[in-house]
Design an enzyme around this catalytic site. Sequence first.
Site, PDB file in Angstrom:
ATOM      1  N   ARG A 541       0.863  -1.200   0.000  1.00 46.51           N
ATOM      2  CA  ARG A 541       0.000   0.000   0.000  1.00 46.51           C
ATOM      3  C   ARG A 541       0.887   1.233   0.000  1.00 46.51           C
ATOM      4  NH1 ARG A 541      -3.048   2.100   4.520  1.00 46.51           N
ATOM      5  NH2 ARG A 541      -5.096   2.866   3.882  1.00 46.51           N
ATOM      6  N   SER A 605       5.689  -5.241   7.670  1.00 44.36           N
ATOM      7  CA  SER A 605       4.930  -6.047   8.638  1.00 44.36           C
ATOM      8  C   SER A 605       5.533  -7.401   8.894  1.00 44.36           C
ATOM      9  CB  SER A 605       3.508  -6.196   8.144  1.00 44.36           C
ATOM     10  OG  SER A 605       3.024  -4.940   7.750  1.00 44.36           O
ATOM     11  N   ASP A 659       3.752  -2.935  11.236  1.00 45.37           N
ATOM     12  CA  ASP A 659       2.363  -2.497  11.012  1.00 45.37           C
ATOM     13  C   ASP A 659       1.607  -2.324  12.320  1.00 45.37           C
ATOM     14  OD1 ASP A 659       0.948  -5.717   9.928  1.00 45.37           O
ATOM     15  OD2 ASP A 659       2.372  -5.192  11.515  1.00 45.37           O
TER      16      ASP A 659
HETATM   17  C1  0WK Z   1      -4.016  -2.941   7.380  1.00 47.31           C
HETATM   18  C2  0WK Z   1      -2.758  -2.195   7.757  1.00 47.31           C
HETATM   19  C3  0WK Z   1      -1.550  -2.978   7.337  1.00 47.31           C
HETATM   20  C4  0WK Z   1      -1.614  -4.364   7.981  1.00 47.31           C
HETATM   21  C5  0WK Z   1      -2.879  -5.014   7.569  1.00 47.31           C
HETATM   22  C6  0WK Z   1      -2.997  -6.334   8.262  1.00 47.31           C
HETATM   23  O1  0WK Z   1      -2.754  -0.933   7.141  1.00 47.31           O
HETATM   24  O2  0WK Z   1      -0.393  -2.364   7.705  1.00 47.31           O
HETATM   25  O3  0WK Z   1      -0.514  -5.128   7.608  1.00 47.31           O
HETATM   26  O4  0WK Z   1      -3.998  -4.222   7.945  1.00 47.31           O
HETATM   27  O5  0WK Z   1      -4.164  -6.932   7.848  1.00 47.31           O
HETATM   28  P1  0WK Z   1      -4.182  -8.051   6.715  1.00 47.31           P
HETATM   29  O6  0WK Z   1      -4.112  -7.347   5.400  1.00 47.31           O
HETATM   30  O7  0WK Z   1      -3.037  -8.938   7.002  1.00 47.31           O
HETATM   31  O8  0WK Z   1      -5.489  -8.719   6.968  1.00 47.31           O
HETATM   32  C1  BGC Z   2       4.528 -10.547  11.487  1.00 38.52           C
HETATM   33  C2  BGC Z   2       4.376  -9.248  12.244  1.00 38.52           C
HETATM   34  C3  BGC Z   2       3.128  -8.517  11.762  1.00 38.52           C
HETATM   35  C4  BGC Z   2       1.948  -9.424  11.817  1.00 38.52           C
HETATM   36  C5  BGC Z   2       0.701  -8.749  11.339  1.00 38.52           C
HETATM   37  C6  BGC Z   2       3.254 -11.337  11.541  1.00 38.52           C
HETATM   38  O1  BGC Z   2       3.361 -12.457  10.728  1.00 38.52           O
HETATM   39  O2  BGC Z   2       5.562 -11.311  12.050  1.00 38.52           O
HETATM   40  O3  BGC Z   2       5.489  -8.467  12.086  1.00 38.52           O
HETATM   41  O4  BGC Z   2       2.945  -7.430  12.603  1.00 38.52           O
HETATM   42  O5  BGC Z   2       2.176 -10.559  11.033  1.00 38.52           O
HETATM   43  O6  BGC Z   2       0.789  -8.340  10.037  1.00 38.52           O
END
Ligand code: 0WK
Ligand code: BGC
Length: 942
Positions: A541, A605, A659
Amino acid sequence: MFVVHLVCSFFSKLQEDPTKKVDRFLYAMRLHDDQLSDISACFQAEMKKGLSAESNAAAAVKMLPTHVRSTPDGSENGQFLALDLGGSRFKVLQVKVREGTGIRKGGVEMEENTYPIPEELLTGRGTELFDHVSESLKDFLHEKNISLEKKHPLAFTFSFPCEQSALNQGLLLNWSKNCRARGLQGKDVVQALRGAIDRTGGMDVEVLAMVNDTVATMMTCGFDDQHCEVGLIVGTGTNACYMEELRHVDLVEGDEGRMCVNTEWGAFGDDGALNDYITEFDRDVDAASNNPGKQILEKMVSGLYLGELVRLVVLKMAKLGLLFDGHVSDALRTKGKITTAHVAAMEEYKDGLKNTRNILVDLDLTPTSDDCVAVQHVSTIVSFRSSNLVAAGLAAILTRIKQNRNLRTLRITVGVDGTVYKTHPRYPNRLHEVVRRLLPECDVRFVLSDSGSSKGAALVTAVAQRLASRRRKVDETLSPFRLSQEQLQLVKTRMRAGLEAGLKSKGPSAIKMLPSFVYSTPDGTEHGKYLALGLGGTNFRALLVNFKKGLQQNSQLHHKIYTIPLEIKQGSGEELFDHIAQCVSDFLDYMGMKNARLPAGFTFSFPCEQTAIDRGTLVNWTKGFKATDCEGHDVVSMLREAIKRRNDFDVDIVAVVNDTVGTMMSCAYEDPQCEIGLIAGTGTNVCYMEELKNIEKTEQKKEEEEEMSEGEEGKDDGTERERVEGDAKTPKMCINTEWGGLGDDGALEDFITLYDIEVDRNSLNPGKQRFEKLTSGMHLGEVVRQVLLDLTRGGLLFRGHVTEALKTPGIFQTKYLSQIESDRLALLQVRSILQQLGLDSTCDDSIIVKEVCGAVSHRAAQLCGAGMAAVVDKIRENRGVDHLNITVGVDGTLYKQHPHFSGVLQETAKVLSPRCNVTFLPSEGGSGKGAALITARQKMEL
Ligand code: 0WK
Ligand code: BGC
Ligand code: 0WK
Ligand code: BGC
């Protein structure tokens, strides 16, 4: 009266077609289609009334739940005794059900005896009736040399209205037909039967299920025809049942799946709904019955009454001189002298008229051939009305099923039994024809139950046994996912121990507790334009944000999301960062700021060992990433090199943040009490503001402390917003806990199930991120798939067929959990999701799939709640306060999109940390905004 007699005899003289006068005389009984449609619509309304909890008590049509939740699926097997009581013949049977394997269809063998029931028992004491039943059972066991020692499961078909709260229980609401044994109304007839069997003694029989004959008939026919979901009896009495959506059966808990409902439509009209169609003859039949005012429809339709209706009509016509020249015999005046068997005989194709003459002669009448034609026509009209009314009722039921399933057309089978339908030569075709006329868009087939209803009753018992054993096995399978309060307390304690250990140890610890070099949350002084680049779990992003001093509310944001193809996630590090740089270039193009060299924050992240705000070494990949040559490298340098390699734009990367840290900052911008960041998405992780003095592992800790204490004095100009109580001046740093690693040292052994072990074994990083593999979106779908695989191999699901789809890793994405568990989603939609995944499922299958999804996601949310309780309690103790108010900034698709995850997480955290009042604030701007805030604060400090 005399004039009428005169007029009538004049007409008869004209040699008119005798059926014409009957048509006129019985015009009220000749119902044409729009009347039948009205009756059908009226019956539909009655069905609704009976199904709804509000109006059920007053409803005439009781719509009784039967607790039969599925029709046979061929896997039923076992040996059962069966009793069939309530129809014209009381039967005792032994039923052997053999399971269908592969193409070889299952089979049913039956042995039966019919035992007459003396009239006086039908009107005597209920206990005597049931004693006769159980003595007949014992006689049957003797005669068939069935061992009296062995425990025999028994299926009980009892064809009277019963209110059931379970398959093996049923309160008799009222008698019908020609039975009114005393002392049983309102009593549990299964108990009564068990009592009689005990009184008879000498046999070990377990009454496992009691069903209505309509239900047993539906099941009997359903064994050979999967489309059979309606049971119809047109016999001594009449009634129908069908598979209704459980969500419409208010009187039974649960919204999932279907349940067979015994309509007891015989009582349709008991509240006057059929008054427009009631004739004087119907009133006479009702008045002379043993339950006046009751079973109005049954008295217009069923075998116990048709003969009597014909007799009363013929008697009236004879009295009016319209038949037999006005001669009336005593036999014709006598109740029951014309039976329904007579009616059927009169309508025989070939010998109908001959039979009619014989019957009338037996009634001491001397009929002319016209009389015979006329009387035969009376039978036709009476039985025709019966089949018409049954057709109208069926049309109502089929229309409701069609509507329940949002279908334009319906392919369905009706299982039928009963002497009227079976023995009346014209009844079946008339019924079929009218149903098809009323429902031209439906493909309705009728299957006659060839062997009575006991096969069906045995199948219900077999299904009951199968469902019961499946229920037990599913509960056993899912019980490890159902964590007790004590277990969650244990997780909290181990999380806490892991946090403490991570803060102390320099070396590898399961929970890494990585310093973020972020020392404070925003204070509203941040201003200026910043770029935020976020490599998250599912996508990259890019974000441009412009902060205005003080005015938190409306900082402008522009962003663009880029997917990260799998081959990039698992390619070379260079390719990955080139891909990121290309996305940034595209974004700057899109924003027209290619030459702006903006200060940027990089949200990365993944666990990074940071030595400064803009230096972070990737410790290890997680979440399906495994780009090479990245672990152990500084991710900021790698990005800078990628940007340099492109050489078409430049940015000033000021900070790299996790993140969780970005999310905490972004939410703290809105709520100053926010000092924790939680991600529950593809991965799971949490960060929080830790007291610097507790972060023992960082060398330069000392220097920083000195530095800080100097800085603090200088800066406190009171303008800053009120910070959270109890912490004011102690220097802090945000720690990225990487709690996903809890358990990598075995701390979660006693929570890890064999399914989790399987998921970990098949993952890219076996043995790593154990807590994450129990709680995050990347893995929950796989845990569910492993459980479904195991249940299917156990024959409990998908009929034991382990399809390629089910063996395909990653096919059950976590987003499906969120969809499947949404309360709004009817099971049909769950089935279509499974269909899309190539999993053919039954209603029951999808109920279990939903339950497995629920158990897996519930555990995940509870574990995160327990982890969060550990974090907030640590902060409370850090601050030495009794009570702590704190906010957690949250992001992640699992937390934001799963229907129950966030609620369960919050509830668990609340219960396990009662001295903390935790507010969960979903992040609006995402972690990118937070990264930009950190960048802004860095730039301001420089
Ligand atoms: C939105 C945040 C981003 C984070 C994500 C985690 O802006 O930094 O990594 O949420 O959610 P996911 O996309 O893994 O469900
Ligand atoms: C990563 C973290 C991150 C989390 C959520 C984990 O797999 O080790 O650094 O904050 O995922 O995205
Ligand atoms: C035969 C079934 C029985 C049902 C009967 C109804 O085995 O369960 O009650 O049909 O028809 P009847 O015997 O009343 O005509
Ligand atoms: C009873 C029903 C039964 C039907 C057909 C009615 O009188 O109330 O329970 O299904 O007869 O036997």
